[in-house]
Design a protein around this motif. Structure first.
Motif, PDB file in Angstrom:
ATOM      1  N   UNK A 117       0.806  -1.231   0.000  1.00  0.00           N
ATOM      2  CA  UNK A 117       0.000   0.000   0.000  1.00  0.00           C
ATOM      3  C   UNK A 117       0.833   1.272   0.000  1.00  0.00           C
ATOM      4  N   UNK A 118       2.088   1.193   0.415  1.00  0.00           N
ATOM      5  CA  UNK A 118       2.918   2.401   0.383  1.00  0.00           C
ATOM      6  C   UNK A 118       3.696   2.511  -0.920  1.00  0.00           C
ATOM      7  N   UNK A 119       3.529   1.510  -1.810  1.00  0.00           N
ATOM      8  CA  UNK A 119       4.206   1.552  -3.106  1.00  0.00           C
ATOM      9  C   UNK A 119       5.506   0.775  -3.124  1.00  0.00           C
ATOM     10  N   UNK A 120       5.886   0.187  -1.970  1.00  0.00           N
ATOM     11  CA  UNK A 120       7.144  -0.568  -1.911  1.00  0.00           C
ATOM     12  C   UNK A 120       7.028  -1.866  -2.718  1.00  0.00           C
ATOM     13  N   UNK A 121       8.105  -2.252  -3.392  1.00  0.00           N
ATOM     14  CA  UNK A 121       8.085  -3.472  -4.195  1.00  0.00           C
ATOM     15  C   UNK A 121       8.097  -4.696  -3.274  1.00  0.00           C
ATOM     16  N   UNK A 122       7.136  -5.612  -3.466  1.00  0.00           N
ATOM     17  CA  UNK A 122       7.091  -6.841  -2.679  1.00  0.00           C
ATOM     18  C   UNK A 122       7.801  -7.977  -3.412  1.00  0.00           C
ATOM     19  N   UNK A 123       7.542  -8.076  -4.718  1.00  0.00           N
ATOM     20  CA  UNK A 123       8.217  -9.112  -5.496  1.00  0.00           C
ATOM     21  C   UNK A 123       8.101  -8.761  -6.974  1.00  0.00           C
ATOM     22  N   UNK A 124       8.817  -9.480  -7.798  1.00  0.00           N
ATOM     23  CA  UNK A 124       8.723  -9.263  -9.230  1.00  0.00           C
ATOM     24  C   UNK A 124       9.793  -8.344  -9.758  1.00  0.00           C
ATOM     25  N   UNK A 125       9.710  -8.015 -11.057  1.00  0.00           N
ATOM     26  CA  UNK A 125      10.798  -7.280 -11.702  1.00  0.00           C
ATOM     27  C   UNK A 125      10.906  -5.775 -11.434  1.00  0.00           C
ATOM     28  N   UNK A 126       9.871  -5.074 -10.877  1.00  0.00           N
ATOM     29  CA  UNK A 126      10.019  -3.612 -10.792  1.00  0.00           C
ATOM     30  C   UNK A 126      11.251  -3.185  -9.997  1.00  0.00           C
ATOM     31  N   UNK A 127      12.085  -2.282 -10.540  1.00  0.00           N
ATOM     32  CA  UNK A 127      13.309  -1.868  -9.875  1.00  0.00           C
ATOM     33  C   UNK A 127      13.077  -0.845  -8.760  1.00  0.00           C
ATOM     34  N   UNK A 128      12.004  -0.069  -8.856  1.00  0.00           N
ATOM     35  CA  UNK A 128      11.772   1.020  -7.901  1.00  0.00           C
ATOM     36  C   UNK A 128      10.359   0.962  -7.349  1.00  0.00           C
ATOM     37  N   UNK A 129      10.128   1.570  -6.163  1.00  0.00           N
ATOM     38  CA  UNK A 129       8.758   1.647  -5.651  1.00  0.00           C
ATOM     39  C   UNK A 129       7.903   2.586  -6.495  1.00  0.00           C
ATOM     40  N   UNK A 130       6.569   2.478  -6.368  1.00  0.00           N
ATOM     41  CA  UNK A 130       5.666   3.407  -7.056  1.00  0.00           C
ATOM     42  C   UNK A 130       5.877   4.802  -6.493  1.00  0.00           C
ATOM     43  N   UNK A 131       5.787   5.815  -7.364  1.00  0.00           N
ATOM     44  CA  UNK A 131       6.021   7.194  -6.929  1.00  0.00           C
ATOM     45  C   UNK A 131       4.924   7.650  -5.969  1.00  0.00           C
TER      46      UNK A 131
END
Lengths: 145, 223
Positions: A117-131
């Motif tokens: 919910x804060x945009x932090x990456x939990x798993x998978x390919x995304x390199x950065x958290x959501x803005x």
């Protein structure tokens, strides 16, 4: 006939008429092209830095609302901790994330990237958290941006 | 100026080497032989074609914003006319020049009748021309329904009732054109497909024939 025209080619009347012809052609051409370009251009979107206002009732607890912020997809989520606004564009390859209400997390449909919910990456390919986007509560409304 | 002339020459040389460009320009434009008796009465065919080109151009622009469903058709047309920059221009150009093209086509036909230009060896120019007239009228009729206004709707009802009066197959024909017993969203999408794909393609085929025959046989002589 050909020769007499050639002789007068330095004539100021002739060059003036040439200029006049080219000007008229240019203006006519522009008069056709300008409306076409304006017609095909997308309608003006939100201006830079413009804030988005929504009613608190639009986002009950546990739900998410997707909206457009500065021309890009964004999402507002309401958790027990309060309201959070995030860019809804996955940081991997730019797909739009979806909100999984039962799990309380975001998932990207393209390559299964997961965000909390804060945009932090939990798993998978995304390199950065959501803005993160700033949220201010004011009365019955929330202001994003 | 010198630079432009230089580039012009190089491009023409390149084309000349491959496609005899200069000869084509000489034969079809700069040294084209035109009959002495040609006057302004002979311009209506060309003007009709110009109108057709305008219709194609503005029609493509309108297609980019138009939505062919009963719910959105009128709203999208109003959106084009009121909100899209210069949308009013393309929308008005399309609907007004549609009417003008019909007039021009009929003037062209009257000229050909008056000069007897349909006679041997130009019989098939006349026949293809009649097809072109019918397609032009079908274009106007199918386009008339698309804004989905009261006028369009009732116009389409009356217009489709007419083939409905055909003996024996009338009822079947009526339902085929409407896509059902009534004018509905099915009719709208049907007319849309006919208006933007079927009729333009047919029109281009007949225009090709019409022009090819004119080129082959030549324009009719003086009265």
């Amino acid at each position: 006939m050909e020769k007499s025209i050639e002789k007068n080619s330095s004539n100021s009347k002739r060059s003036f008429l040439k200029l006049l012809f080219l000007t008229v052609m240019g203006v006519s051409f522009g008069g056709v092209i300008y409306p076409i370009i304006r017609y095909l251009s997308p309608l003006s979107q939100q201006k830079e830095g413009e804030k988005v206002e929504i009613l608190k009732d639009e986002v009950p607890i546990g739900k998410a609302k997707f909206l457009t912020y500065k021309g890009n997809p964004a999402v507002v989520i309401h958790t027990k901790a309060g309201f959070t606004a995030l860019s809804a564009v996955c940081t991997h390859l730019g797909c739009i994330v979806k909100w999984l209400e039962d799990k309380g997390e975001f998932q990207c449909p393209c390559h299964a990237g997961r965000f909390d919910v804060t945009g932090k990456v939990l798993s998978g390919p995304p390199p950065n958290p959501l803005l993160q986007i700033a949220v201010v509560e004011s009365g019955a409304k929330i202001v994003i941006g | 100026m010198e630079l432009i002339k230089d580039i012009n020459k190089k491009v023409l040389d390149w084309l000349d080497e491959r496609y005899d460009a200069r000869q084509w320009i000489r034969e079809n434009l700069t040294e084209k032989w035109v009959h002495k008796h040609i006057n302004w009465l002979y311009c209506f065919g060309g003007l009709s074609f110009l109108g057709f080109l305008i219709q194609i151009g503005t029609g493509i622009f309108l297609m980019m914003y138009y939505i062919p469903t009963p719910k959105d058709a009128l709203a999208s047309v109003q959106h084009i006319a009121n909100n899209v920059p210069f949308g009013w221009l393309f929308q008005r150009l399309h609907s007004i020049s549609a009417n003008v093209v019909n007039l021009l086509v009929m003037f062209h036909m009257l000229r050909v009748l008056y000069h007897g230009a349909y006679k041997k060896p130009r019989e098939f120019q006349w026949v293809s021309g009649v097809f072109l007239l019918l397609i032009t009228m079908a274009m106007s009729f199918s386009g008339y329904l698309l804004p989905w206004t009261q006028l369009s709707y009732w116009g389409a009802i009356i217009g489709t009732e007419m083939p409905g009066a055909t003996p024996f197959i009338g009822e079947w024909l009526l339902q085929l054109i409407r896509g059902g017993a009534q004018i509905t969203g099915i009719t709208l999408t049907r007319f849309y497909a006919i208006h933007v794909v079927v009729l333009p393609l047919t029109l281009i085929v007949f225009l090709g024939l019409h022009f090819w025959m004119i080129k082959k046989v030549g324009i009719s002589g003086p009265m």
